[in-house]
Design an enzyme around this catalytic site. Structure first.
Site, PDB file in Angstrom:
ATOM      1  CG  ASN A 164      -2.860   7.417  11.739  1.00 36.91           C
ATOM      2  OD1 ASN A 164      -1.694   7.778  11.599  1.00 36.91           O
ATOM      3  ND2 ASN A 164      -3.207   6.148  11.823  1.00 36.91           N
ATOM      4  CE1 TYR A 200      -3.298   2.932   0.793  1.00 30.89           C
ATOM      5  CE2 TYR A 200      -1.906   3.358   2.700  1.00 30.89           C
ATOM      6  CZ  TYR A 200      -2.921   3.745   1.849  1.00 30.89           C
ATOM      7  OH  TYR A 200      -3.541   4.949   2.041  1.00 30.89           O
ATOM      8  N   GLY A 217       4.840  -5.686  11.521  1.00 32.33           N
ATOM      9  CA  GLY A 217       4.985  -4.552  10.606  1.00 32.33           C
ATOM     10  C   GLY A 217       4.437  -3.245  11.130  1.00 32.33           C
ATOM     11  CB  ILE A 238      -4.684  -1.834  22.666  1.00 32.19           C
ATOM     12  CG1 ILE A 238      -5.657  -0.669  22.878  1.00 32.19           C
ATOM     13  CG2 ILE A 238      -3.279  -1.307  22.370  1.00 32.19           C
ATOM     14  CD1 ILE A 238      -5.284   0.266  24.012  1.00 32.19           C
TER      15      ILE A 238
END
Length: 309
Positions: A169, A140, A266, A199
């Site tokens: 974000n 992406y 990642g 989380i």
């Protein structure tokens, strides 16, 4: 002035369309409704259900003759890009090139492109400015960065002006909590149901959360400013995921403890973008604090779900 907005029925795109119409622009929306929604389409806009990869896309340009293009349509799911890199590249790279060809053939003056902080990868320093090394760690990130080179060369060869906006974000009203929804919309969805947010990792990772209405304003300003520039769109402030949950609990008057689980492979630990160039070139700065943006977003989802807390 007429603006064609790709992805104009989507989360960010629909806010851009609304703001353009408020400011007196004629607006054409091109959206395949794969993630966009009919109910987000502004009734004053002209709408075409069309994929940016379609060979006959240029027919819309020939008919509507837009002065500007704001390009929001994209494959935005990081995991999907890893699972299906061919589809990711087809939409984000070839779809953008197809769009650029339509701009060239129809005499569009300028294109504003939604890029992403994902192009930077793991930061070598913070805050990340526009001169930071490009080192994407997902397909992406690669497919959002690759078109940036096409814009530069189309500008050199044909005089097509561009502004590339690299978003931090983005969160806010109309964001989908399903699939690769932003963390804030996912948390709101869970917490309004009385469920504990999940989380990944210890929650100390930080992100730069910028409100969608501020992002829409940056796109509006970029129509007339920042020619042939790359600009970060961000708050310039890091917020930990733990602090985010704490703020949301306070706004909702709840005390839902997060569930901590294994960190995702990642995932970047810390990321926030320098936004000084946006102020200097676009004369843009975020108007919404995180708390203000969260309050507005939570109220929207409460109304949507007809929940009274």
């Amino acid at each position: 002035m007429k603006v064609l907005v790709t992805g104009g029925a989507g989360f960010i795109g629909s806010h851009i369309v609304d703001l353009l119409i408020e400011n007196g622009y004629e607006v054409v929306i091109v959206d395949n409704l794969s993630t966009g929604k009919k109910e987000f389409i502004n009734k004053k806009a002209i709408f075409y259900k069309k994929d940016i990869t379609d060979e006959d896309l240029c027919e819309i340009f020939e008919k509507e003759k837009p002065d500007y293009v704001i390009h929001q349509a994209a494959q935005i799911d990081v995991q999907k890009s890893i699972d299906n890199p061919v589809f990711d590249a087809k939409v984000n790279v070839l779809g953008t090139v197809n769009l650029l060809e339509c701009c060239r053939k129809s005499g569009v003056k300028k294109i504003v492109y939604a890029s992403s902080a994902a192009v930077y990868g793991n930061p070598e320093y913070l805050p990340i400015d526009e001169g930071h090394k490009i080192n994407p760690i997902s397909y992406y990130g690669i497919s959002k960065h690759t078109p940036e080179h096409y814009f530069e060369v189309y500008s050199q060869l044909y005089g097509l002006k561009y502004t590339i906006l690299r978003y931090a974000n983005v969160y806010g009203i109309r964001q989908d909590s399903k699939g690769e929804g932003g963390v804030i919309s996912i948390f709101i969805d869970k917490m309004l149901k009385g469920e504990r947010p999940i989380i990944f990792g210890d929650g100390n990772q930080t992100r730069d959360f910028v409100y969608v209405k501020d992002v829409a304003k940056a796109n509006l300003l970029a129509l007339e400013r920042g020619d042939n520039e790359i600009v970060n769109i961000s708050t310039g402030k890091p917020t930990s995921i733990n602090a985010l949950v704490e703020m949301m609990n306070k706004i909702m008057n709840t005390s839902l403890e997060p569930i901590y689980t294994e960190p995702r492979k990642g995932d970047i630990m810390h990321s926030y973008l320098d936004n000084k160039k946006a102020l200097e070139i676009l004369r843009w700065e975020p108007k919404y604090s995180l708390e203000e943006g969260l309050r507005e977003t939570i109220e929207y989802y409460k109304r949507e779900r007809q929940i009274t807390l």
